[in-house]
Design an enzyme around this catalytic site. Structure first.
Site, PDB file in Angstrom:
ATOM      1  N   GLU A   1      37.473  32.672  29.089  1.00 14.31           N
ATOM      2  CA  GLU A   1      37.248  34.051  28.621  1.00 14.31           C
ATOM      3  C   GLU A   1      37.241  34.145  27.095  1.00 14.31           C
ATOM      4  O   GLU A   1      37.412  35.234  26.551  1.00 14.31           O
ATOM      5  CB  GLU A   1      38.305  35.002  29.205  1.00 14.31           C
ATOM      6  CG  GLU A   1      38.388  35.057  30.710  1.00 14.31           C
ATOM      7  CD  GLU A   1      37.139  35.619  31.401  1.00 14.31           C
ATOM      8  OE1 GLU A   1      36.184  36.003  30.705  1.00 14.31           O
ATOM      9  OE2 GLU A   1      37.133  35.644  32.634  1.00 14.31           O
TER      10      GLU A   1
ATOM     11  N   HIS B   1      44.788  39.122  28.485  1.00 21.17           N
ATOM     12  CA  HIS B   1      44.120  39.417  29.760  1.00 21.17           C
ATOM     13  C   HIS B   1      45.002  38.937  30.906  1.00 21.17           C
ATOM     14  O   HIS B   1      45.523  37.825  30.864  1.00 21.17           O
ATOM     15  CB  HIS B   1      42.762  38.729  29.817  1.00 21.17           C
ATOM     16  CG  HIS B   1      42.174  38.700  31.198  1.00 21.17           C
ATOM     17  ND1 HIS B   1      41.830  39.850  31.870  1.00 21.17           N
ATOM     18  CD2 HIS B   1      41.899  37.672  32.043  1.00 21.17           C
ATOM     19  CE1 HIS B   1      41.366  39.527  33.072  1.00 21.17           C
ATOM     20  NE2 HIS B   1      41.404  38.210  33.202  1.00 21.17           N
TER      21      HIS B   1
ATOM     22  N   HIS C   1      46.241  39.857  35.422  1.00 14.76           N
ATOM     23  CA  HIS C   1      45.874  40.416  36.729  1.00 14.76           C
ATOM     24  C   HIS C   1      47.050  41.175  37.350  1.00 14.76           C
ATOM     25  O   HIS C   1      47.573  40.751  38.394  1.00 14.76           O
ATOM     26  CB  HIS C   1      45.465  39.283  37.684  1.00 14.76           C
ATOM     27  CG  HIS C   1      44.370  38.383  37.200  1.00 14.76           C
ATOM     28  ND1 HIS C   1      44.129  37.129  37.736  1.00 14.76           N
ATOM     29  CD2 HIS C   1      43.438  38.549  36.233  1.00 14.76           C
ATOM     30  CE1 HIS C   1      43.099  36.568  37.124  1.00 14.76           C
ATOM     31  NE2 HIS C   1      42.663  37.406  36.198  1.00 14.76           N
TER      32      HIS C   1
ATOM     33  N   GLU D   1      56.360  58.714  29.783  1.00 15.78           N
ATOM     34  CA  GLU D   1      56.109  57.775  28.688  1.00 15.78           C
ATOM     35  C   GLU D   1      54.638  57.391  28.506  1.00 15.78           C
ATOM     36  O   GLU D   1      54.253  56.940  27.434  1.00 15.78           O
ATOM     37  CB  GLU D   1      56.884  56.475  28.943  1.00 15.78           C
ATOM     38  CG  GLU D   1      58.360  56.556  28.669  1.00 15.78           C
ATOM     39  CD  GLU D   1      58.654  56.458  27.184  1.00 15.78           C
ATOM     40  OE1 GLU D   1      59.348  57.352  26.681  1.00 15.78           O
ATOM     41  OE2 GLU D   1      58.185  55.519  26.540  1.00 15.78           O
TER      42      GLU D   1
ATOM     43  N   HIS E   1      39.624  43.041  39.199  1.00 21.95           N
ATOM     44  CA  HIS E   1      39.929  41.771  38.517  1.00 21.95           C
ATOM     45  C   HIS E   1      41.227  41.858  37.709  1.00 21.95           C
ATOM     46  O   HIS E   1      42.140  41.073  37.937  1.00 21.95           O
ATOM     47  CB  HIS E   1      38.747  41.364  37.615  1.00 21.95           C
ATOM     48  CG  HIS E   1      38.935  40.062  36.921  1.00 21.95           C
ATOM     49  ND1 HIS E   1      37.945  39.124  36.766  1.00 21.95           N
ATOM     50  CD2 HIS E   1      40.029  39.518  36.314  1.00 21.95           C
ATOM     51  CE1 HIS E   1      38.411  38.070  36.113  1.00 21.95           C
ATOM     52  NE2 HIS E   1      39.677  38.288  35.827  1.00 21.95           N
TER      53      HIS E   1
HETATM   54  O1  2HA Z   1      40.969  32.183  33.375  1.00 21.06           O
HETATM   55  O2  2HA Z   1      41.809  35.176  34.432  1.00 21.06           O
HETATM   56  O3  2HA Z   1      39.296  35.896  34.077  1.00 21.06           O
HETATM   57  C1  2HA Z   1      41.420  32.894  34.432  1.00 21.06           C
HETATM   58  C2  2HA Z   1      40.993  34.289  34.395  1.00 21.06           C
HETATM   59  C3  2HA Z   1      39.557  34.562  34.298  1.00 21.06           C
HETATM   60 ZN    ZN Z   2      41.058  37.102  34.911  1.00 16.25          ZN
END
Ligand code: 2HA
Ligand code: ZN
Length: 284
Positions: A129, A152, A154, A182, A223
């Site tokens: 990414e 980033h 999940h 908050e 995602h």
């Molecule tokens: O690299 O989260 O979006 C792993 C990820 C890809």
């Molecule tokens: Zn990801």
């Protein structure tokens, strides 16, 4: 060997890159993100723009181990150094094995090549990414010269929410603002939302970076999420708050709501903290 080099080589025998404060911050963040269940397997990636003067206390930034083509241009970042998580690496392992799971890169003058200064000792490379990260750094720096982190991950509840909630970013943000008092304080500027897209390419990188000109938080439907900040704590805190609010939403979404935070009250919160809710996002 000039005096600076001699001084550096003496200092380096004492100062180990993997224990530099900025590497420690990254190790700790990845460990926390894993512990919270946000980063299964090789999920998630973080990039940290480093202060070259600070980095020079630990290594010679003019010497590199190898060059890695990036597959996109980031001329504005030429000469900048980043600490980045590696592709295929597990957050679970970052803290105990930083030299293989993390890397420090310096963007070459051409803006298309990353020079590896430290890390990925097993031959690894930066996260898939990287386009989304570096393009987002450029966007955030254009609106906030102090931005340093792109994160980033999940987060489970947030991801679940993207399956059942309208993806309109105004509505998505308003729902989250109402979940915890908050939230308005933490992200009065709102959250951008992108529809599902294939990850790991320049297209999603460009779409994310476009949103990052307006938001510090960008959801990737089905995602995960991107967060930006001046510090690791700011980026982490933004995502942590969104995730907690999404968890509350999932706990109440199927129940009859008897009490909520009204738009008038959301404005009271913003006013009380001297903040401005995103223009036009409150119905008053
Ligand atoms: O690299 O989260 O979006 C792993 C990820 C890809
Ligand atoms: Zn990801």
């Amino acid at each position: 060997m000039n005096f600076d080099k001699i001084k550096r080589s003496i200092t380096q025998s004492v100062l180990d890159v993997k224990n530099a404060p900025f590497v420690r911050e990254m190790r700790k963040a990845c460990a926390n993100m894993y512990r919270l269940g946000w980063d299964e397997r090789n999920g998630g990636n973080v990039s940290y723009m480093l202060d070259e003067k600070e980095l020079e206390k630990y290594l010679d930034t003019s010497e590199y181990i190898r060059e890695i083509p990036m597959g996109f241009k980031a001329e504005k970042l030429a000469g900048k150094c980043f600490l980045v998580t590696g592709t295929g690496k597990y957050f679970k392992n970052v803290d105990e094995d930083p030299e293989n799971n993390l890397g420090i890169i310096k963007i070459a003058p051409d803006g298309e090549t990353a020079r590896l200064l430290w890390g990925w000792e097993d031959g690894g490379r930066f996260t898939s990414e990287l386009p989304a990260h570096l393009m987002s750094h450029m966007s955030r720096l254009s609106v906030d010269s102090e931005n340093r982190i792109i994160m980033h991950t999940h987060p489970t509840n947030l991801l679940a929410m993207t399956f059942v909630h309208d993806l309109n970013e105004r509505e998505f943000t308003r729902t989250l603002w109402r979940m915890i008092t908050e939230c308005m304080v933490v992200f009065p500027d709102g959250i951008g939302v992108l529809p599902w897209m294939l990850c790991g390419n320049n297209e999603i990188g460009e779409a994310t970076a476009e949103k990052m000109k307006e938001f510090r938080l960008v959801v990737w439907a089905n995602h995960g999420i991107y967060g930006a900040g001046k510090t690791m704590d700011e980026a982490f805190g933004l995502i942590e708050t969104v995730e907690k609010a999404a968890e509350l939403y999932l706990k109440i979404a199927h129940l009859p709501v008897k009490n909520t935070i009204t738009d008038a009250q959301l404005k009271i919160i913003a006013d009380g903290f001297g903040l401005k809710a995103k223009e036009g996002w409150l119905d008053l």
